[in-house]
Design a protein around this motif. Structure first.
Motif, PDB file in Angstrom:
ATOM      1  N   CYS A 251       3.880   4.063  -6.776  1.00 50.85           N
ATOM      2  CA  CYS A 251       2.856   4.825  -7.483  1.00 50.85           C
ATOM      3  C   CYS A 251       3.163   6.321  -7.403  1.00 50.85           C
ATOM      4  CB  CYS A 251       1.477   4.544  -6.881  1.00 50.85           C
ATOM      5  SG  CYS A 251       0.143   5.467  -7.665  1.00 50.85           S
TER       6      CYS A 251
ATOM      7  N   CYS B 221      -4.703   5.593 -14.594  1.00 52.09           N
ATOM      8  CA  CYS B 221      -5.525   4.414 -14.295  1.00 52.09           C
ATOM      9  C   CYS B 221      -6.938   4.809 -13.877  1.00 52.09           C
ATOM     10  CB  CYS B 221      -4.873   3.562 -13.214  1.00 52.09           C
ATOM     11  SG  CYS B 221      -4.549   4.455 -11.675  1.00 52.09           S
TER      12      CYS B 221
ATOM     13  N   CYS C  97     -10.319   3.436 -16.039  1.00 52.38           N
ATOM     14  CA  CYS C  97     -11.229   2.469 -15.418  1.00 52.38           C
ATOM     15  C   CYS C  97     -12.675   2.721 -15.848  1.00 52.38           C
ATOM     16  CB  CYS C  97     -11.131   2.542 -13.899  1.00 52.38           C
ATOM     17  SG  CYS C  97     -12.213   1.365 -13.082  1.00 52.38           S
TER      18      CYS C  97
ATOM     19  N   CYS D 275      -6.597  -0.500 -16.151  1.00 57.40           N
ATOM     20  CA  CYS D 275      -5.748   0.315 -15.280  1.00 57.40           C
ATOM     21  C   CYS D 275      -4.282  -0.123 -15.368  1.00 57.40           C
ATOM     22  CB  CYS D 275      -6.239   0.250 -13.843  1.00 57.40           C
ATOM     23  SG  CYS D 275      -6.374  -1.420 -13.163  1.00 57.40           S
ATOM     24  N   ALA D 276      -4.053  -1.415 -15.330  1.00 56.58           N
ATOM     25  CA  ALA D 276      -2.684  -1.939 -15.384  1.00 56.58           C
ATOM     26  C   ALA D 276      -2.053  -1.689 -16.748  1.00 56.58           C
ATOM     27  CB  ALA D 276      -2.675  -3.422 -15.059  1.00 56.58           C
TER      28      ALA D 276
ATOM     29  N   CYS E 166      -0.816   2.027 -16.952  1.00 55.39           N
ATOM     30  CA  CYS E 166       0.123   2.489 -15.920  1.00 55.39           C
ATOM     31  C   CYS E 166       1.543   2.567 -16.483  1.00 55.39           C
ATOM     32  CB  CYS E 166       0.090   1.549 -14.719  1.00 55.39           C
ATOM     33  SG  CYS E 166       1.207   2.088 -13.391  1.00 55.39           S
TER      34      CYS E 166
ATOM     35  N   ILE F 239       0.621  -1.655 -11.018  1.00 56.02           N
ATOM     36  CA  ILE F 239      -0.712  -2.211 -10.771  1.00 56.02           C
ATOM     37  C   ILE F 239      -0.761  -3.671 -11.192  1.00 56.02           C
ATOM     38  CG2 ILE F 239      -3.156  -2.070 -11.375  1.00 56.02           C
ATOM     39  CD1 ILE F 239      -2.755   0.929 -11.811  1.00 56.02           C
TER      40      ILE F 239
END
Length: 74
Positions: free
Chosen positions: A15, A21, A25, A58-59, A62, A67
């Motif tokens: 990360c 992300c 969210c 979020c994934a 990215c 994630i």
């Protein structure tokens, strides 16, 4: 109808802490850890795990694919 519970797992060492992300969210589950990984990046972690709905926003955003989102019916 079953409720969905989500869990976000971040590969801390990969990360870069870009924060995309966190913005993506809808439930404000993620935030910067306030700590750094071995590369010096302030990585992201779950700060409000009970609110996660497993939406995978979020994934999806990215850029480094660090994630993973798990979903379970409860």
């Amino acid at each position: 109808m079953a409720e969905i519970k989500g869990a976000v797992v971040v590969d801390v060492e990969r990360c870069k802490g870009c924060g995309l992300c966190i913005v993506a969210c809808p439930k404000k589950v993620l935030d910067h850890a306030g700590d750094v990984n071995s590369k010096g990046y302030d990585y992201v972690k779950m700060v409000n795990p009970d609110a996660c709905i497993g939406c995978t926003s979020c994934a999806t955003v990215c850029p480094d694919s660090v994630i993973t989102v798990y979903r379970a019916k409860i």
